[in-house]
Design a protein around this motif. Structure first.
Motif, PDB file in Angstrom:
ATOM      1  N   VAL A   1       1.029  -1.144   0.004  1.00 19.99           N
ATOM      2  CA  VAL A   1       0.221   0.206  -0.142  1.00 19.99           C
ATOM      3  C   VAL A   1       0.730   1.088  -0.106  1.00 19.99           C
ATOM      4  N   SER A   2       0.651   2.162  -0.614  1.00 21.87           N
ATOM      5  CA  SER A   2       1.411   3.416  -0.906  1.00 21.87           C
ATOM      6  C   SER A   2       0.555   4.443  -0.825  1.00 21.87           C
ATOM      7  N   ILE A   3       0.735   5.565   0.211  1.00 24.68           N
ATOM      8  CA  ILE A   3      -0.338   6.606   0.576  1.00 24.68           C
ATOM      9  C   ILE A   3       0.361   7.827   0.495  1.00 24.68           C
ATOM     10  N   LEU A   4      -0.086   8.671  -0.270  1.00 25.00           N
ATOM     11  CA  LEU A   4       0.657  10.033  -0.435  1.00 25.00           C
ATOM     12  C   LEU A   4      -0.213  11.185  -0.132  1.00 25.00           C
ATOM     13  N   ASN A   5       0.176  12.209   0.779  1.00 30.20           N
ATOM     14  CA  ASN A   5      -0.613  13.297   1.052  1.00 30.20           C
ATOM     15  C   ASN A   5      -0.029  14.357   0.228  1.00 30.20           C
ATOM     16  N   ASN A   6      -1.012  14.799  -0.659  1.00 28.71           N
ATOM     17  CA  ASN A   6      -0.636  15.993  -1.676  1.00 28.71           C
ATOM     18  C   ASN A   6      -1.020  17.324  -1.099  1.00 28.71           C
ATOM     19  N   ASP A   7      -1.676  17.126   0.050  1.00 29.52           N
ATOM     20  CA  ASP A   7      -1.777  18.532   0.604  1.00 29.52           C
ATOM     21  C   ASP A   7      -0.648  19.469   0.905  1.00 29.52           C
TER      22      ASP A   7
ATOM     23  N   THR B   1       3.929  14.502   1.865  1.00 31.73           N
ATOM     24  CA  THR B   1       4.778  13.348   2.172  1.00 31.73           C
ATOM     25  C   THR B   1       4.104  11.815   1.756  1.00 31.73           C
ATOM     26  N   ASN B   2       5.003  10.718   1.589  1.00 32.76           N
ATOM     27  CA  ASN B   2       4.489   9.544   1.122  1.00 32.76           C
ATOM     28  C   ASN B   2       4.879   8.434   2.320  1.00 32.76           C
ATOM     29  N   THR B   3       3.901   7.181   2.554  1.00 26.08           N
ATOM     30  CA  THR B   3       4.450   6.278   3.292  1.00 26.08           C
ATOM     31  C   THR B   3       3.952   5.153   2.670  1.00 26.08           C
ATOM     32  N   THR B   4       4.469   3.830   3.035  1.00 19.50           N
ATOM     33  CA  THR B   4       4.113   2.533   2.285  1.00 19.50           C
ATOM     34  C   THR B   4       3.965   1.564   3.551  1.00 19.50           C
ATOM     35  N   ARG B   5       2.846   0.714   3.374  1.00 19.77           N
ATOM     36  CA  ARG B   5       2.949  -0.620   4.337  1.00 19.77           C
ATOM     37  C   ARG B   5       2.740  -1.675   3.512  1.00 19.77           C
ATOM     38  N   THR B   6       3.126  -2.810   4.018  1.00 23.08           N
ATOM     39  CA  THR B   6       3.155  -4.084   3.398  1.00 23.08           C
ATOM     40  C   THR B   6       2.366  -5.026   4.438  1.00 23.08           C
TER      41      THR B   6
END
Length: 457
Positions: free
Chosen positions: A357-363, A396-401
């Motif tokens: 899972v890739s999550i990007l906060n573009n705010d 910022t971006n974060t990932t989870r597996t």
């Protein structure tokens, strides 16, 4: 004329700068670690390296002025009216509070600070002569005593606004209390965010406004009454997904003195494990001239209203003192934010070993609160196996597996609070970490749902 004193350029320590300062001087503190107990005995502006920068969204890599002390009263002690304490990190007081203010002062401002890993975050009071402001602070893991902001001796004429509370506060996020008669009055608790934290707890308070707060996945009741409160207005809040109740009314800390004149309107109360509103017998006095507890025009998580009349969060009212009809038939506070689901992900017939899972906060400005739920799906069953809550700074971006080799179908849900500018993508990976093309979802392909599945531990 007010002067500016720089630390360490002009004075080697913050303490030395305060000693050299006159009333209304400004003390600017450079980035660094300052191992001292800071006693602010004059009406000065004490400005850290991040003064004026909102602590709730400035990110993990900002240059900070860090104060560390083991003082049993507090690392930072506000001992004068009209103090400004702005832009610091106060951490690791293993004896008591990060920031302390006694009942003899007022008019101070605590702004834009990170307060973390202390026994108590702030142990602060005020005599009410001048307005107190506690704004835009980040309070995290002040877990020794378990309160982020605590007042037990009297807090009056104060605004607690725009702060962010996260994790580790086992007693309460905001705990305003004391024995009946403690002068806690004329308080506004507004536009704060609480993410898997704890309650706004009120005992022995008068004239309190609780407005516009977002309380997500509270580890207690979101708003807790301990008794002896009067004239409390709860308006425009989101009280969602807590492990107990959205609003809980008791006499637990007042020696049996009940609460009076509570009004709750325009709140989104949903997904709480016990109830939306839960009163103990004898905890609310509706005897004239007091008013019945007015909980009309709230959203309870269902257009049919709260249980027992509908399918939403329950209203538990053993004494019959609550009015909750009419109720809202739609959520008045659906955003900013969203709740999304992947729907069932079928892994049968693939080499999928994990979900990436890739999550990007573009705010550009606002951080996002992210809650992730993952479920095994089988015939007739939906079993949780993932539950994570965290916040994501702007841009910022974060990932989870997550492992998915245990059964054939999965679902992942994502609760987003604070901004609409979050993008999520999901991929299946084989044992070598290669992307499986048949398991790929981008944000536009995920369905929106009304709420996260409630009651997941």
């Amino acid at each position: 004329m007010a002067n500016v004193i720089n630390v360490p350029a002009d004075q080697p320590t913050i303490t030395a700068a305060i000693a050299a300062a006159n009333t209304y001087d400004t003390i600017r503190v450079a980035p660094g670690v300052y191992r001292e107990t800071v006693m602010i005995t004059k009406a000065v502006q004490l400005l850290g390296a991040q003064a004026g920068v909102d602590a709730t969204s400035r990110g993990e890599y900002a240059m900070e002025s860090i104060i560390i002390s083991g003082d049993t009263t507090g690392s930072v002690q506000i001992q004068s009216d009209n103090v400004v304490f702005d832009g610091f990190t106060v951490e690791m007081n293993t004896q008591w509070a990060g920031i302390f203010a006694p009942t003899t002062v007022s008019g101070y401002s605590i702004l834009n600070n990170i307060v973390r890993n202390n026994v108590t975050g702030m142990y602060v009071h005020s005599n009410g002569e001048k307005m107190v402001q506690i704004r835009n602070n980040l309070l995290v893991d002040n877990s020794g005593f378990g309160n982020a902001i605590y007042a037990s001796l009297g807090m009056a004429n104060a605004f607690i606004e725009g702060n962010y509370f996260a994790g580790g506060h086992s007693q309460a996020s905001i705990n305003i209390g004391g024995a009946p008669g403690t002068p806690n009055n004329n308080l506004t608790i507004a536009h704060n965010r609480f993410f898997r934290d704890n309650s706004i707890a009120l005992t022995s308070t008068t004239n309190v406004l609780v407005s516009g707060n977002i309380m997500q996945a509270s580890q207690g009741s979101s708003i807790f009454f301990g008794g002896a409160t009067n004239d409390t207005e709860i308006v425009g809040n989101v009280l969602a997904g807590g492990i107990s109740s959205g609003i809980r009314v008791t006499t637990a800390f007042s020696g049996g003195v009940p609460n009076t004149n509570i009004v709750a309107h325009d709140n989104a109360i949903q997904g709480n494990a016990v109830a939306g509103l839960d009163l103990d017998a004898g905890a609310y006095d509706a005897t004239v001239p007091n008013l019945r507890l007015d909980a009309t025009n709230n959203w309870w998580g269902s257009p049919s209203g709260p249980a027992p009349v509908g399918n939403g969060d329950a209203v538990i009212d053993p004494d019959g003192v609550v009015e909750y009809v009419p109720f809202l038939t739609a959520n008045p506070h659906p955003g900013p934010g969203a709740v999304r689901t992947t729907g069932p992900i079928l892994c049968t017939g693939t080499d999928a070993q994990s979900i990436y899972v890739s999550i990007l906060n573009n705010d550009l400005n606002d951080q996002a609160s992210i809650e992730i739920l993952g479920f095994y799906l089988s015939e007739g069953n939906k079993s949780p196996y993932v539950h994570e809550l965290f916040y994501l700074s702007p841009l910022t971006n974060t990932t989870r597996t997550y492992q998915v080799q245990f059964t054939s179908q999965y679902e992942f849900q994502f609760g987003i609070v604070g901004t609409q500018d979050v993008n999520i993508a999901v991929w299946g990976l084989d044992a070598s970490g290669n992307v499986i093309s048949s398991i790929r979802l981008v944000a536009e392909e995920m369905a929106s749902i009304q709420m996260l599945t409630p009651g997941v531990p």
